[in-house]
Write a protein that holds these residues in place. Structure first.
Motif, PDB file in Angstrom:
ATOM      1  N   GLY A  84      37.428  44.307  41.597  1.00 33.37           N
ATOM      2  CA  GLY A  84      39.430  45.329  41.915  1.00 33.37           C
ATOM      3  C   GLY A  84      40.331  44.718  42.660  1.00 33.37           C
ATOM      4  O   GLY A  84      41.461  44.825  42.371  1.00 33.37           O
ATOM      5  N   GLY A  85      39.812  43.967  43.268  1.00 29.56           N
ATOM      6  CA  GLY A  85      40.527  43.038  44.563  1.00 29.56           C
ATOM      7  C   GLY A  85      41.068  41.587  43.098  1.00 29.56           C
ATOM      8  O   GLY A  85      42.204  41.296  44.153  1.00 29.56           O
ATOM      9  N   LEU A  86      40.519  41.957  42.121  1.00 27.31           N
ATOM     10  CA  LEU A  86      41.103  40.355  41.660  1.00 27.31           C
ATOM     11  C   LEU A  86      42.616  40.860  40.633  1.00 27.31           C
ATOM     12  O   LEU A  86      41.956  41.593  39.927  1.00 27.31           O
ATOM     13  CB  LEU A  86      39.969  39.601  40.927  1.00 27.31           C
ATOM     14  N   ARG A  87      43.733  40.040  40.456  1.00 28.71           N
ATOM     15  CA  ARG A  87      44.934  40.782  39.888  1.00 28.71           C
ATOM     16  C   ARG A  87      45.673  39.573  38.951  1.00 28.71           C
ATOM     17  O   ARG A  87      44.851  38.373  38.936  1.00 28.71           O
ATOM     18  CB  ARG A  87      45.835  41.191  40.965  1.00 28.71           C
ATOM     19  N   SER A  88      45.959  39.772  38.495  1.00 33.25           N
ATOM     20  CA  SER A  88      47.259  39.081  37.573  1.00 33.25           C
ATOM     21  C   SER A  88      47.178  38.878  36.750  1.00 33.25           C
ATOM     22  O   SER A  88      47.969  38.827  35.816  1.00 33.25           O
ATOM     23  CB  SER A  88      46.834  37.627  39.230  1.00 33.25           C
ATOM     24  N   ASN A  89      45.820  39.334  36.180  1.00 31.49           N
ATOM     25  CA  ASN A  89      45.976  39.482  34.635  1.00 31.49           C
ATOM     26  C   ASN A  89      46.702  38.133  33.906  1.00 31.49           C
ATOM     27  O   ASN A  89      47.301  38.718  32.533  1.00 31.49           O
ATOM     28  CB  ASN A  89      45.842  41.302  33.730  1.00 31.49           C
ATOM     29  N   THR A  90      45.879  37.703  33.935  1.00 30.43           N
ATOM     30  CA  THR A  90      46.498  36.379  33.404  1.00 30.43           C
ATOM     31  C   THR A  90      45.835  35.098  33.690  1.00 30.43           C
ATOM     32  O   THR A  90      44.430  35.092  34.498  1.00 30.43           O
ATOM     33  CB  THR A  90      47.648  35.792  34.563  1.00 30.43           C
ATOM     34  N   THR A  91      44.993  34.395  32.334  1.00 33.64           N
ATOM     35  CA  THR A  91      44.901  33.168  31.972  1.00 33.64           C
ATOM     36  C   THR A  91      45.434  32.127  32.668  1.00 33.64           C
ATOM     37  O   THR A  91      46.475  31.576  32.266  1.00 33.64           O
ATOM     38  CB  THR A  91      44.149  32.673  30.779  1.00 33.64           C
ATOM     39  N   ARG A 103      48.031  33.897  45.615  1.00 30.01           N
ATOM     40  CA  ARG A 103      48.520  35.153  45.917  1.00 30.01           C
ATOM     41  C   ARG A 103      48.856  36.045  45.341  1.00 30.01           C
ATOM     42  O   ARG A 103      48.605  36.554  46.186  1.00 30.01           O
ATOM     43  CB  ARG A 103      49.888  34.824  47.119  1.00 30.01           C
ATOM     44  N   ALA A 104      48.712  35.700  44.030  1.00 28.59           N
ATOM     45  CA  ALA A 104      48.867  36.307  42.591  1.00 28.59           C
ATOM     46  C   ALA A 104      47.801  37.222  42.351  1.00 28.59           C
ATOM     47  O   ALA A 104      48.114  37.753  41.896  1.00 28.59           O
ATOM     48  CB  ALA A 104      50.340  35.938  41.627  1.00 28.59           C
ATOM     49  N   ILE A 105      47.034  36.589  42.909  1.00 27.44           N
ATOM     50  CA  ILE A 105      45.437  36.804  42.215  1.00 27.44           C
ATOM     51  C   ILE A 105      44.840  37.704  43.389  1.00 27.44           C
ATOM     52  O   ILE A 105      43.885  38.512  43.066  1.00 27.44           O
ATOM     53  CB  ILE A 105      44.812  35.565  41.834  1.00 27.44           C
ATOM     54  N   HIS A 106      45.191  36.971  44.564  1.00 28.53           N
ATOM     55  CA  HIS A 106      44.586  37.489  45.575  1.00 28.53           C
ATOM     56  C   HIS A 106      45.949  38.504  46.791  1.00 28.53           C
ATOM     57  O   HIS A 106      46.701  38.204  47.721  1.00 28.53           O
ATOM     58  CB  HIS A 106      43.932  36.905  46.994  1.00 28.53           C
ATOM     59  N   PRO A 107      46.698  39.476  45.744  1.00 30.93           N
ATOM     60  CA  PRO A 107      47.633  40.206  47.196  1.00 30.93           C
ATOM     61  C   PRO A 107      47.614  41.457  47.706  1.00 30.93           C
ATOM     62  O   PRO A 107      48.600  41.359  48.636  1.00 30.93           O
ATOM     63  CB  PRO A 107      48.102  41.262  45.951  1.00 30.93           C
ATOM     64  N   PHE A 108      46.070  41.330  48.353  1.00 31.34           N
ATOM     65  CA  PHE A 108      45.592  42.963  48.846  1.00 31.34           C
ATOM     66  C   PHE A 108      45.864  41.645  50.578  1.00 31.34           C
ATOM     67  O   PHE A 108      45.414  42.918  51.308  1.00 31.34           O
ATOM     68  CB  PHE A 108      45.126  43.351  48.356  1.00 31.34           C
TER      69      PHE A 108
END
Length: 254
Positions: A84-91, A103-108
């Motif tokens: 759940g800590g991995l974000r951005s929903n992008t390929t 930093r967008a993938i790991h914003p926390f």
């Protein structure tokens, strides 16, 4: 009431508005310039369950970074992170990697934590990973490296004691973790080992209450319960370093 409006083409011919330029300059002043930190040799899929290979790469990088950083402590055999800590929903396609992408993938800003435990405790900890995650998939919320297991959903799951909605203990231990291995070998109940994780899980996030019962130490040797590892590197720092040295995209073992 009535209103009026018109459409104006926004292109290089549109004159600059000094007030807008001033406002944007002031806004951007607090942000560092984007830097290229390395090269992506395989695509990074951060969409849905496709995130799992990326999560495993992060866990591998974290374990490699922590290993050897705590002389005298039990050896770090692997890492446990929350998907759940991995974000951005992008390929992200093959090509240059920037620090702002990471930093967008790991914003926390999650920090690294060293966790000492025994084999039986590792099994109990991972029972939480065998509860139902997104869309009912067992084990889908955890990224592991150096530790492997499978979940048997037909066996009893861990059940917790709660007071005013807050977990205070384990009411009945789970028994869903099967074939638990460390470094490819079966782990003995009394075997002294250590894993790397992040501060979110270390304080019991994502339901990992049992983590709060274990010995958690920061990278500088301080007690996690005192300073929450503010001095430890973040996951983004570690990923950036692994991308820069070329180790992040190395092939994953089956």
């Amino acid at each position: 009431a009535s209103s009026s409006w018109s459409v104006r083409r926004v292109d290089s011919k549109l004159p600059r508005d000094p007030a807008v330029v001033t406002a944007l300059t002031r806004f951007r002043g607090g942000y560092a310039d984007e830097r290229v930190v390395g090269h992506r040799t395989v695509p990074w899929n951060l969409r849905g369950r496709g995130r799992r290979p990326y999560g495993r790469r992060v866990a591998r990088s974290v374990a490699a970074w922590v290993r050897g950083k705590r002389p005298g402590a039990p050896p770090v055999v692997g890492a446990l992170l929350n998907m759940g800590g991995l974000r951005s929903n992008t390929t992200y396609p093959v090509g240059p990697v920037t620090d702002l992408e990471i930093r967008a993938i790991h914003p926390f800003g999650n920090r690294l934590v060293h966790v000492a435990l025994r084999g039986a405790q590792l099994k109990q900890l991972l029972e939480q990973a065998c509860t139902k995650g997104h869309r009912g998939h067992l084990g889908s919320r955890v990224a592991l490296h150096g530790v492997s297991m499978r979940c048997d959903g037909d066996r009893p799951r861990v059940r917790y004691t709660r007071v005013h909605g807050k977990v205070t203990g384990i009411r009945s231990p789970g028994d869903r973790v099967r074939d638990l291995r460390v470094g490819g070998a079966p782990v003995a109940p009394e075997q002294r080992i250590a894993i790397a994780t992040n501060d979110y899980l270390a304080r019991g996030g994502s339901g990992y209450w049992y983590m709060t019962q274990l010995k958690r130490t920061c990278m500088d040797g301080s007690d996690f319960t005192v300073d929450r590892c503010a001095s430890s590197p973040s996951l983004a720092d570690v990923v950036e370093e692994a991308v820069a040295d070329g180790s992040f995209d190395k092939p994953l073992k089956p």
